[in-house]
Design a protein around this motif. Sequence first.
Motif, PDB file in Angstrom:
ATOM      1  N   ALA A   1     -11.865  -6.268 -15.004  1.00 53.50           N
ATOM      2  CA  ALA A   1     -12.081  -5.505 -13.774  1.00 53.50           C
ATOM      3  C   ALA A   1     -13.031  -4.343 -14.063  1.00 53.50           C
ATOM      4  O   ALA A   1     -13.119  -3.862 -15.191  1.00 53.50           O
ATOM      5  CB  ALA A   1     -10.757  -4.986 -13.227  1.00 53.50           C
ATOM      6  N   ARG A   2     -13.721  -3.894 -13.051  1.00 53.12           N
ATOM      7  CA  ARG A   2     -14.655  -2.778 -13.237  1.00 53.12           C
ATOM      8  C   ARG A   2     -13.925  -1.444 -13.241  1.00 53.12           C
ATOM      9  O   ARG A   2     -14.206  -0.580 -14.063  1.00 53.12           O
ATOM     10  CB  ARG A   2     -15.704  -2.782 -12.123  1.00 53.12           C
ATOM     11  N   GLU A   3     -12.940  -1.286 -12.351  1.00 49.99           N
ATOM     12  CA  GLU A   3     -12.326   0.028 -12.190  1.00 49.99           C
ATOM     13  C   GLU A   3     -11.033  -0.101 -11.403  1.00 49.99           C
ATOM     14  O   GLU A   3     -10.859  -1.028 -10.606  1.00 49.99           O
ATOM     15  CB  GLU A   3     -13.300   0.955 -11.449  1.00 49.99           C
ATOM     16  N   ALA A   4     -10.111   0.815 -11.643  1.00 49.40           N
ATOM     17  CA  ALA A   4      -8.946   0.999 -10.779  1.00 49.40           C
ATOM     18  C   ALA A   4      -9.020   2.403 -10.207  1.00 49.40           C
ATOM     19  O   ALA A   4      -9.344   3.356 -10.915  1.00 49.40           O
ATOM     20  CB  ALA A   4      -7.655   0.815 -11.562  1.00 49.40           C
ATOM     21  N   ARG A   5      -8.719   2.525  -8.941  1.00 53.39           N
ATOM     22  CA  ARG A   5      -8.678   3.838  -8.282  1.00 53.39           C
ATOM     23  C   ARG A   5      -7.240   4.086  -7.853  1.00 53.39           C
ATOM     24  O   ARG A   5      -6.698   3.350  -7.024  1.00 53.39           O
ATOM     25  CB  ARG A   5      -9.633   3.866  -7.089  1.00 53.39           C
ATOM     26  N   LEU A   6      -6.630   5.087  -8.440  1.00 51.54           N
ATOM     27  CA  LEU A   6      -5.212   5.357  -8.247  1.00 51.54           C
ATOM     28  C   LEU A   6      -5.041   6.773  -7.739  1.00 51.54           C
ATOM     29  O   LEU A   6      -5.762   7.688  -8.156  1.00 51.54           O
ATOM     30  CB  LEU A   6      -4.448   5.192  -9.569  1.00 51.54           C
ATOM     31  N   VAL A   7      -4.072   6.976  -6.845  1.00 49.41           N
ATOM     32  CA  VAL A   7      -3.763   8.305  -6.338  1.00 49.41           C
ATOM     33  C   VAL A   7      -2.310   8.607  -6.662  1.00 49.41           C
ATOM     34  O   VAL A   7      -1.393   7.948  -6.161  1.00 49.41           O
ATOM     35  CB  VAL A   7      -4.023   8.421  -4.826  1.00 49.41           C
ATOM     36  N   LEU A   8      -2.092   9.611  -7.512  1.00 52.91           N
ATOM     37  CA  LEU A   8      -0.788   9.936  -8.068  1.00 52.91           C
ATOM     38  C   LEU A   8      -0.148  11.092  -7.313  1.00 52.91           C
ATOM     39  O   LEU A   8      -0.738  12.170  -7.183  1.00 52.91           O
ATOM     40  CB  LEU A   8      -0.968  10.318  -9.544  1.00 52.91           C
ATOM     41  N   ASP A   9       1.064  10.874  -6.808  1.00 51.73           N
ATOM     42  CA  ASP A   9       1.821  11.925  -6.129  1.00 51.73           C
ATOM     43  C   ASP A   9       2.400  12.879  -7.174  1.00 51.73           C
ATOM     44  O   ASP A   9       3.108  12.462  -8.092  1.00 51.73           O
ATOM     45  CB  ASP A   9       2.946  11.308  -5.301  1.00 51.73           C
ATOM     46  N   VAL A  10       2.109  14.164  -7.048  1.00 46.62           N
ATOM     47  CA  VAL A  10       2.510  15.138  -8.057  1.00 46.62           C
ATOM     48  C   VAL A  10       4.026  15.256  -8.146  1.00 46.62           C
ATOM     49  O   VAL A  10       4.610  15.319  -9.230  1.00 46.62           O
ATOM     50  CB  VAL A  10       1.872  16.516  -7.744  1.00 46.62           C
ATOM     51  N   ALA A  11       4.704  15.278  -7.008  1.00 41.59           N
ATOM     52  CA  ALA A  11       6.144  15.553  -7.002  1.00 41.59           C
ATOM     53  C   ALA A  11       6.968  14.421  -7.605  1.00 41.59           C
ATOM     54  O   ALA A  11       7.941  14.672  -8.317  1.00 41.59           O
ATOM     55  CB  ALA A  11       6.609  15.840  -5.577  1.00 41.59           C
ATOM     56  N   THR A  12       6.591  13.181  -7.337  1.00 40.76           N
ATOM     57  CA  THR A  12       7.427  12.051  -7.754  1.00 40.76           C
ATOM     58  C   THR A  12       6.836  11.240  -8.905  1.00 40.76           C
ATOM     59  O   THR A  12       7.555  10.499  -9.567  1.00 40.76           O
ATOM     60  CB  THR A  12       7.654  11.087  -6.579  1.00 40.76           C
ATOM     61  N   GLY A  13       5.531  11.336  -9.135  1.00 38.72           N
ATOM     62  CA  GLY A  13       4.881  10.485 -10.124  1.00 38.72           C
ATOM     63  C   GLY A  13       4.568   9.101  -9.616  1.00 38.72           C
ATOM     64  O   GLY A  13       4.046   8.270 -10.362  1.00 38.72           O
ATOM     65  N   CYS A  14       4.870   8.802  -8.363  1.00 35.46           N
ATOM     66  CA  CYS A  14       4.535   7.505  -7.781  1.00 35.46           C
ATOM     67  C   CYS A  14       3.052   7.466  -7.407  1.00 35.46           C
ATOM     68  O   CYS A  14       2.399   8.502  -7.269  1.00 35.46           O
ATOM     69  CB  CYS A  14       5.376   7.235  -6.538  1.00 35.46           C
ATOM     70  N   LEU A  15       2.538   6.258  -7.216  1.00 34.31           N
ATOM     71  CA  LEU A  15       1.177   6.087  -6.726  1.00 34.31           C
ATOM     72  C   LEU A  15       1.223   5.866  -5.224  1.00 34.31           C
ATOM     73  O   LEU A  15       1.908   4.966  -4.743  1.00 34.31           O
ATOM     74  CB  LEU A  15       0.505   4.896  -7.409  1.00 34.31           C
ATOM     75  N   LEU A  16       0.496   6.681  -4.478  1.00 33.08           N
ATOM     76  CA  LEU A  16       0.462   6.547  -3.027  1.00 33.08           C
ATOM     77  C   LEU A  16      -0.696   5.677  -2.559  1.00 33.08           C
ATOM     78  O   LEU A  16      -0.748   5.300  -1.385  1.00 33.08           O
ATOM     79  CB  LEU A  16       0.379   7.926  -2.369  1.00 33.08           C
ATOM     80  N   GLU A  17      -1.609   5.358  -3.462  1.00 32.50           N
ATOM     81  CA  GLU A  17      -2.728   4.480  -3.102  1.00 32.50           C
ATOM     82  C   GLU A  17      -3.274   3.873  -4.392  1.00 32.50           C
ATOM     83  O   GLU A  17      -3.258   4.508  -5.447  1.00 32.50           O
ATOM     84  CB  GLU A  17      -3.825   5.255  -2.368  1.00 32.50           C
ATOM     85  N   ALA A  18      -3.751   2.635  -4.320  1.00 29.40           N
ATOM     86  CA  ALA A  18      -4.341   1.972  -5.475  1.00 29.40           C
ATOM     87  C   ALA A  18      -5.361   0.947  -5.003  1.00 29.40           C
ATOM     88  O   ALA A  18      -5.142   0.271  -3.996  1.00 29.40           O
ATOM     89  CB  ALA A  18      -3.266   1.298  -6.326  1.00 29.40           C
ATOM     90  N   GLU A  19      -6.470   0.857  -5.721  1.00 31.42           N
ATOM     91  CA  GLU A  19      -7.504  -0.140  -5.456  1.00 31.42           C
ATOM     92  C   GLU A  19      -7.914  -0.796  -6.766  1.00 31.42           C
ATOM     93  O   GLU A  19      -8.087  -0.119  -7.786  1.00 31.42           O
ATOM     94  CB  GLU A  19      -8.757   0.492  -4.841  1.00 31.42           C
ATOM     95  N   LEU A  20      -8.079  -2.095  -6.735  1.00 30.28           N
ATOM     96  CA  LEU A  20      -8.655  -2.844  -7.847  1.00 30.28           C
ATOM     97  C   LEU A  20     -10.092  -3.174  -7.486  1.00 30.28           C
ATOM     98  O   LEU A  20     -10.344  -3.822  -6.466  1.00 30.28           O
ATOM     99  CB  LEU A  20      -7.861  -4.122  -8.101  1.00 30.28           C
ATOM    100  N   VAL A  21     -11.026  -2.698  -8.303  1.00 27.68           N
ATOM    101  CA  VAL A  21     -12.450  -2.858  -8.033  1.00 27.68           C
ATOM    102  C   VAL A  21     -13.053  -3.810  -9.060  1.00 27.68           C
ATOM    103  O   VAL A  21     -12.871  -3.629 -10.268  1.00 27.68           O
ATOM    104  CB  VAL A  21     -13.186  -1.505  -8.076  1.00 27.68           C
TER     105      VAL A  21
END
Length: 366
Positions: A136-156
């Motif tokens: 894969a070229r890239e992953a774009r991840l958005v990490l929630d500070v309070a919980t450590g969960c990912l609120l968004e993810a893309e596989l590019v």
Amino acid sequence: MWALARMASVAGAAGADAPPVRARVRTREIDRGLRLGGRFGDRVLSVSGPAEPRGAGGASAETSEDDVSGVPGVSDAEGPADPAVTALFDPAVLVRDFARVRAAPAVRLGRPCVALRVRPHPVWADPHSPWCPPGAREARLVLDVATGCLLEAELVTSRGVATHCEVVEFASAAGMPDGPAAVRGGVWRAPAPRGADAAGWALARMAVTLAEPCSVAAEVTMATEPRDVTFDGLPSPGSSRHWRVGVTGPDGLRQELLMGDGYDPQDVPVPVARLAELLTPGRVVSHLAAVSAQEAEPEVPGPGVHITASVRPWRTFPFAAWAPEDGLNCAFRVDAATGLLVRALLRDTSGDVLADYRCTVTGTEP
């Protein structure tokens, strides 16, 4: 570094007392039948069922939604079967897949987040990783500070975005972790390990070694090592993490080695891989499950945390030398100052010791 630590700590902090989350996740599979390259062979991205046309180019997309609830970092047999969704709430499974990470502040659903752009590791990434497979070229991840969960993810991929997951509804009673200024400043500051946080802290400290320069002198005693002790294919010390280590084998013979951590797990003897993972235990984090903290070992001086863990099923390729297969149990002592493993034990289900390494840090290299 802070984001790596936060993702890893979710697995260690998971438990009955951890605040649960409730979420609704929307997943869009965009590129059907795409073959990813990479050294482990092709992985085919595909979706089942009908797909609606998208755009003039004839590409297709399929959208689904999942309701998710539970404690982050705890596997739930009744939860979503899609590993891409599961990884959002157990992001420690992705840590070993990272080669390079760029971070920036972000906000999702009104919550403070860290946006990450990740390049998959060509050697260490799991070929079945839902977000960071090799090729894969890239992953774009958005990490929630309070919980450590990912609120968004893309596989590019080379053809653009192949899969996109977005949390569209989210509820959690978790508060902000200590030291939010460290998030804003992008600086890793390891807090002192504390009681209920100790297991999460240890995994966090281990994970940070993937991005933290370190040059250490040490002595390692292989109290138990059933394999032949050979140092063929020693990793070059040219990386940002290396050590000068005196190694005493089970036969009492000592050798002095200068080595780094940039090795191929298929090309070095297991004792060499174990030494490299003592130096960079971030390689092991994604392989661990059911992590708990114990009283520190009195025979190992200095601050740190002693943890025990089982090995995650299906996380064995490329293997970790200290967590090679499920059904085994690990015990590690993590040094607070360096992140090194200053004690590492591997046991089978009957409690028999399969490997036992003891490390004493003697200084730092210039």
